[in-house]
Design a protein around this motif. Structure first.
Motif, PDB file in Angstrom:
ATOM      1  N   PRO A 144       0.826  -1.210   0.000  1.00 26.39           N
ATOM      2  CA  PRO A 144       0.000   0.000   0.000  1.00 26.39           C
ATOM      3  C   PRO A 144       0.858   1.257   0.000  1.00 26.39           C
ATOM      4  CG  PRO A 144      -0.029  -1.046   2.162  1.00 26.39           C
ATOM      5  CD  PRO A 144       0.660  -1.996   1.232  1.00 26.39           C
ATOM      6  N   GLN A 145       0.455   2.206  -0.804  1.00 21.13           N
ATOM      7  CA  GLN A 145       1.124   3.497  -0.844  1.00 21.13           C
ATOM      8  C   GLN A 145       0.596   4.372   0.302  1.00 21.13           C
ATOM      9  OE1 GLN A 145       3.593   3.772  -3.608  1.00 21.13           O
ATOM     10  NE2 GLN A 145       3.038   1.641  -3.195  1.00 21.13           N
ATOM     11  N   ALA A 146       1.253   5.509   0.530  1.00 18.94           N
ATOM     12  CA  ALA A 146       0.909   6.349   1.685  1.00 18.94           C
ATOM     13  C   ALA A 146      -0.568   6.721   1.710  1.00 18.94           C
ATOM     14  CB  ALA A 146       1.779   7.603   1.681  1.00 18.94           C
ATOM     15  N   SER A 147      -1.140   7.014   0.538  1.00 20.29           N
ATOM     16  CA  SER A 147      -2.556   7.410   0.499  1.00 20.29           C
ATOM     17  C   SER A 147      -3.475   6.240   0.789  1.00 20.29           C
ATOM     18  CB  SER A 147      -2.900   8.001  -0.877  1.00 20.29           C
ATOM     19  OG  SER A 147      -2.730   7.025  -1.895  1.00 20.29           O
ATOM     20  N   ILE A 154      -8.271  -7.088   7.205  1.00 26.16           N
ATOM     21  CA  ILE A 154      -7.142  -7.915   6.780  1.00 26.16           C
ATOM     22  C   ILE A 154      -6.621  -7.351   5.463  1.00 26.16           C
ATOM     23  CG2 ILE A 154      -6.436 -10.207   5.977  1.00 26.16           C
ATOM     24  CD1 ILE A 154      -8.634 -11.380   7.773  1.00 26.16           C
ATOM     25  N   LEU A 155      -5.320  -7.166   5.383  1.00 27.38           N
ATOM     26  CA  LEU A 155      -4.663  -6.747   4.150  1.00 27.38           C
ATOM     27  C   LEU A 155      -3.867  -7.935   3.621  1.00 27.38           C
ATOM     28  CD1 LEU A 155      -3.659  -4.591   2.082  1.00 27.38           C
ATOM     29  CD2 LEU A 155      -1.815  -4.083   3.710  1.00 27.38           C
ATOM     30  N   TYR A 156      -4.101  -8.284   2.357  1.00 25.37           N
ATOM     31  CA  TYR A 156      -3.484  -9.471   1.745  1.00 25.37           C
ATOM     32  C   TYR A 156      -2.813  -9.019   0.460  1.00 25.37           C
ATOM     33  CZ  TYR A 156      -3.516 -14.392   0.000  1.00 25.37           C
ATOM     34  OH  TYR A 156      -3.198 -15.645  -0.467  1.00 25.37           O
ATOM     35  N   THR A 157      -1.445  -8.933   0.489  1.00 24.74           N
ATOM     36  CA  THR A 157      -0.724  -8.370  -0.650  1.00 24.74           C
ATOM     37  C   THR A 157       0.769  -8.585  -0.465  1.00 24.74           C
ATOM     38  OG1 THR A 157      -0.484  -6.367  -2.010  1.00 24.74           O
ATOM     39  CG2 THR A 157      -0.438  -6.059   0.364  1.00 24.74           C
ATOM     40  N   TYR A 158       1.582  -8.179  -1.438  1.00 27.72           N
ATOM     41  CA  TYR A 158       3.021  -8.096  -1.225  1.00 27.72           C
ATOM     42  C   TYR A 158       3.309  -6.897  -0.335  1.00 27.72           C
ATOM     43  CZ  TYR A 158       3.957 -11.476  -4.958  1.00 27.72           C
ATOM     44  OH  TYR A 158       4.012 -12.619  -5.727  1.00 27.72           O
ATOM     45  N   LEU A 159       4.234  -7.048   0.608  1.00 27.08           N
ATOM     46  CA  LEU A 159       4.558  -5.949   1.516  1.00 27.08           C
ATOM     47  C   LEU A 159       6.034  -5.536   1.439  1.00 27.08           C
ATOM     48  CD1 LEU A 159       2.527  -6.972   4.702  1.00 27.08           C
ATOM     49  CD2 LEU A 159       1.975  -5.182   3.044  1.00 27.08           C
ATOM     50  N   ALA A 174       1.565 -10.964   4.229  1.00 27.76           N
ATOM     51  CA  ALA A 174       2.438 -10.690   3.089  1.00 27.76           C
ATOM     52  C   ALA A 174       2.575 -11.923   2.210  1.00 27.76           C
ATOM     53  CB  ALA A 174       3.811 -10.244   3.574  1.00 27.76           C
ATOM     54  N   TYR A 175       2.276 -11.777   0.940  1.00 28.83           N
ATOM     55  CA  TYR A 175       2.433 -12.891   0.007  1.00 28.83           C
ATOM     56  C   TYR A 175       3.838 -13.500   0.100  1.00 28.83           C
ATOM     57  CZ  TYR A 175      -1.638 -11.024  -2.662  1.00 28.83           C
ATOM     58  OH  TYR A 175      -2.856 -10.574  -3.065  1.00 28.83           O
ATOM     59  N   GLU A 176       4.851 -12.621   0.231  1.00 28.04           N
ATOM     60  CA  GLU A 176       6.228 -13.092   0.078  1.00 28.04           C
ATOM     61  C   GLU A 176       6.743 -13.912   1.255  1.00 28.04           C
ATOM     62  OE1 GLU A 176       6.678  -8.951   1.930  1.00 28.04           O
ATOM     63  OE2 GLU A 176       5.394  -9.915   0.441  1.00 28.04           O
ATOM     64  N   THR A 177       5.995 -14.000   2.365  1.00 27.41           N
ATOM     65  CA  THR A 177       6.467 -14.833   3.473  1.00 27.41           C
ATOM     66  C   THR A 177       5.530 -15.997   3.794  1.00 27.41           C
ATOM     67  OG1 THR A 177       5.508 -13.362   5.177  1.00 27.41           O
ATOM     68  CG2 THR A 177       7.784 -12.942   4.518  1.00 27.41           C
ATOM     69  N   VAL A 178       4.441 -16.159   3.051  1.00 30.63           N
ATOM     70  CA  VAL A 178       3.594 -17.346   3.198  1.00 30.63           C
ATOM     71  C   VAL A 178       4.397 -18.558   2.717  1.00 30.63           C
ATOM     72  CG1 VAL A 178       1.496 -18.516   2.400  1.00 30.63           C
ATOM     73  CG2 VAL A 178       1.431 -16.076   2.942  1.00 30.63           C
ATOM     74  N   THR A 179       4.347 -19.645   3.484  1.00 30.96           N
ATOM     75  CA  THR A 179       5.161 -20.818   3.179  1.00 30.96           C
ATOM     76  C   THR A 179       4.303 -21.994   2.710  1.00 30.96           C
ATOM     77  OG1 THR A 179       5.041 -21.491   5.500  1.00 30.96           O
ATOM     78  CG2 THR A 179       6.953 -20.176   4.838  1.00 30.96           C
ATOM     79  N   PRO A 207       5.339 -20.138  -1.959  1.00 26.45           N
ATOM     80  CA  PRO A 207       4.527 -20.384  -3.159  1.00 26.45           C
ATOM     81  C   PRO A 207       3.853 -19.145  -3.742  1.00 26.45           C
ATOM     82  CG  PRO A 207       3.365 -21.128  -1.195  1.00 26.45           C
ATOM     83  CD  PRO A 207       4.757 -20.778  -0.762  1.00 26.45           C
ATOM     84  N   LEU A 208       3.623 -18.116  -2.925  1.00 24.69           N
ATOM     85  CA  LEU A 208       2.974 -16.915  -3.457  1.00 24.69           C
ATOM     86  C   LEU A 208       3.979 -15.940  -4.053  1.00 24.69           C
ATOM     87  CD1 LEU A 208       0.212 -16.204  -0.777  1.00 24.69           C
ATOM     88  CD2 LEU A 208       0.424 -18.051  -2.451  1.00 24.69           C
ATOM     89  N   LEU A 209       5.241 -16.128  -3.704  1.00 23.24           N
ATOM     90  CA  LEU A 209       6.301 -15.316  -4.303  1.00 23.24           C
ATOM     91  C   LEU A 209       6.799 -15.941  -5.608  1.00 23.24           C
ATOM     92  CD1 LEU A 209       8.172 -12.851  -3.936  1.00 23.24           C
ATOM     93  CD2 LEU A 209       9.741 -14.361  -2.687  1.00 23.24           C
TER      94      LEU A 209
END
Length: 372
Positions: free
Chosen positions: A77-80, A90-95, A116-121, A128-130
Motif C-alpha cells: 500500500p502506498q501512503a494514500s 485484513i490486508l493481503y498483498t506483497y509488503l 504478506a504474500y512473500e512470506t507465506v510458506t 509459493p505466493l512469491l
C-alpha cells in the motif's frame, strides 16, 4: 466477508489483485466482492467483466477501503492507501517491509492485520505466493538487461547471444533460486555465456543437473563475485532472504573493475537490493548510471507484463485468500503457512526478519492473535 480490490496506484503498475476469474471463486464461497472501477483495465478486464463475475463496482478507492473487511492487492500500500486501513481489516498483498520503514510505521499505526504474500510458506519450506512473480521477474531481467546493453540505452553495445564468429555476452547471476533459475533459462536460451553463483552446494548440484553443462555454476565467495562481476557484461542480482533485507554483495568499490557500459539488473530491489549502489527505479525511468555501469532497479518488474503476471499471481494467491475470507483470523491461527505470512497484527510486528531489520520488538504470531 466483504472482499475489496482497489486499483493499483504504484507507477506503471497494471496488475490487479483479483481477476474476474478469482472474483467468481470468492462469490461462489458466499462472499461479497467490491472492485474499484477500472481496476482490471491493465489486464483487459473492464467493469462489465467484473460485474458478470458477481462483483460490485465501487467508484473510488475510498469506497473500497471503507466497505471492505479484507483488502486484496498486488503491491504494497502506498501512503494514500495505508491511512485508509483500519484495525478490523485484513490486508493481503506483497509488503516487502524490511527495507521500507515508512510503510511499516503506517501499517503498525493503522492496526491492520497484514499478511504478506512473500512470506507465506508451504510444506516444502518454499514461498509459493512469491514464486510466480519470481519466475516472471527472472525472465524479464534478461529482457530488460539485453535492452539496457544496447548502445543507444547507455550499454556496451553487445548482443546477448552474439553471432557466428563473435562471442556472446557474459551473464553472471547471483543467486540460484527461482529468480536465478528463470534468468538463467532465458539467458542461456538466447545464447549467452551464463554463470550462476550460490552458496548452497546442493542447489548448485541441482542446477548442474538441470542445465546439463549449458550453464556454469560457481560457489559464491567475495573473490568469485569480484571475478564474475569484472568479466561480465550483465550481472543479475537474484538473492533472497525471506522477509529480510537483501545482503549487499556487490560493493561500490567493485564497480570500478567492471566493464564500461556493463548492466546490473537488481531483482532483489524489493528487499533493498543486493548491490550497494542500487536504488528503486520505475518503468518510467528504469535505469541510471553509476561509474559507467548501467543499473536497472525497477521495483515492480512483473507489472510490465500484467496479463501474464496478474493471472499467475491470482493462481497462486487464491487458495489462501479464500481461507482468509472464509475463516478470518481463525484461518491464520490454524494454518502455520498463513501465520508465516502474518507480518503485522494490530500494531505489532509478527515477522522476525522485519522486526530485526527495522528495530521493532517482535511478537510471535500466535501470541499476537491471542492477545488481540
Amino acid at each position: 466477508m466483504r472482499v475489496g480490490c482497489p486499483k493499483e496506484i504504484k507507477n506503471h503498475e497494471y496488475r490487479v489483485g483479483l481477476t474476474p476469474g478469482a472474483v467468481r471463486e470468492y462469490v461462489a464461497h458466499g462472499h461479497e466482492v467490491i472492485v474499484e472501477t477500472r481496476a482490471g483495465a491493465g489486464i483487459g478486464a473492464d467493469d462489465n467483466a467484473y460485474k458478470a463475475a458477481g462483483a460490485k463496482i465501487a467508484q473510488s478507492a475510498e469506497e473500497v477501503f471503507t466497505r471492505s473487511d479484507m483488502i486484496v492487492k498486488v503491491k504494497e500500500p502506498q501512503a494514500s492507501e495505508w491511512v485508509q486501513l483500519r484495525e478490523d481489516q485484513i490486508l493481503y498483498t506483497y509488503l516487502h517491509l524490511a527495507p521500507d520503514p515508512e510503510q511499516t510505521k503506517g501499517l503498525v499505526g493503522a492496526g491492520v492485520t497484514a499478511v504478506a504474500y512473500e512470506t507465506v510458506t508451504d510444506d516444502n519450506g518454499a514461498l509459493p505466493l512469491l514464486a510466480p512473480m519470481s519466475e516472471v521477474a527472472g525472465r524479464l531481467a534478461i529482457q530488460a538487461g539485453a535492452t539496457a546493453l544496447q548502445k543507444a540505452n547507455g550499454g556496451r553495445g553487445i548482443l546477448l547471444g552474439g553471432v557466428p564468429g563473435v562471442l556472446p555476452a557474459k551473464v553472471s547471476i547471483i543467486g540460484g533460486g527461482v529468480v536465478g533459475l528463470n534468468a538463467a533459462k532465458m539467458a542461456a536460451g538466447l545464447g549467452a555465456d551464463v554463470t550462476i553463483l550460490d552458496r548452497s552446494l546442493p542447489r548448485l548440484r541441482q542446477l548442474d543437473d538441470i542445465f546439463a553443462g549449458r550453464v556454469r555454476t560457481r560457489f559464491s565467495t567475495i573473490e568469485a563475485l569480484e571475478e564474475e562481476a569484472f568479466a561480465s557484461d550483465m550481472v543479475v542480482g537474484a538473492v533472497l532472504i525471506p522477509g529480510a533485507a537483501a545482503p549487499k554483495l556487490v560493493t561500490r568499490e567493485m564497480l570500478s573493475g567492471m566493464k564500461a557500459g556493463a548492466v546490473i539488473v537488481d531483482v532483489a530491489i524489493d528487499q533493498g537490493g543486493c548491490f550497494e549502489t542500487s536504488k528503486p527505479t520505475t518503468h518510467s525511468e528504469p535505469t541510471y548510471d553509476v561509474d559507467g555501469v548501467i543499473h536497472y532497479c525497477v521495483a515492480n518488474m512483473p507489472g510490465a507484463v500484467p496479463i501474464t503476471s496478474a493471472h499467475a499471481l491470482n493462481n497462486a494467491t487464491l487458495y489462501h485468500g479464500l481461507k482468509l475470507a472464509d475463516h478470518g483470523l481463525k484461518a491464520i491461527a490454524e494454518d502455520r503457512h498463513l501465520r508465516a505470512g502474518l507480518n503485522v497484527h494490530r500494531g505489532r510486528i509478527t515477522n522476525r526478519a522485519v522486526a530485526e531489520a527495522l528495530g521493532y520488538e517482535m511478537i510471535e504470531p500466535q501470541a499476537a492473535l491471542k492477545a488481540a
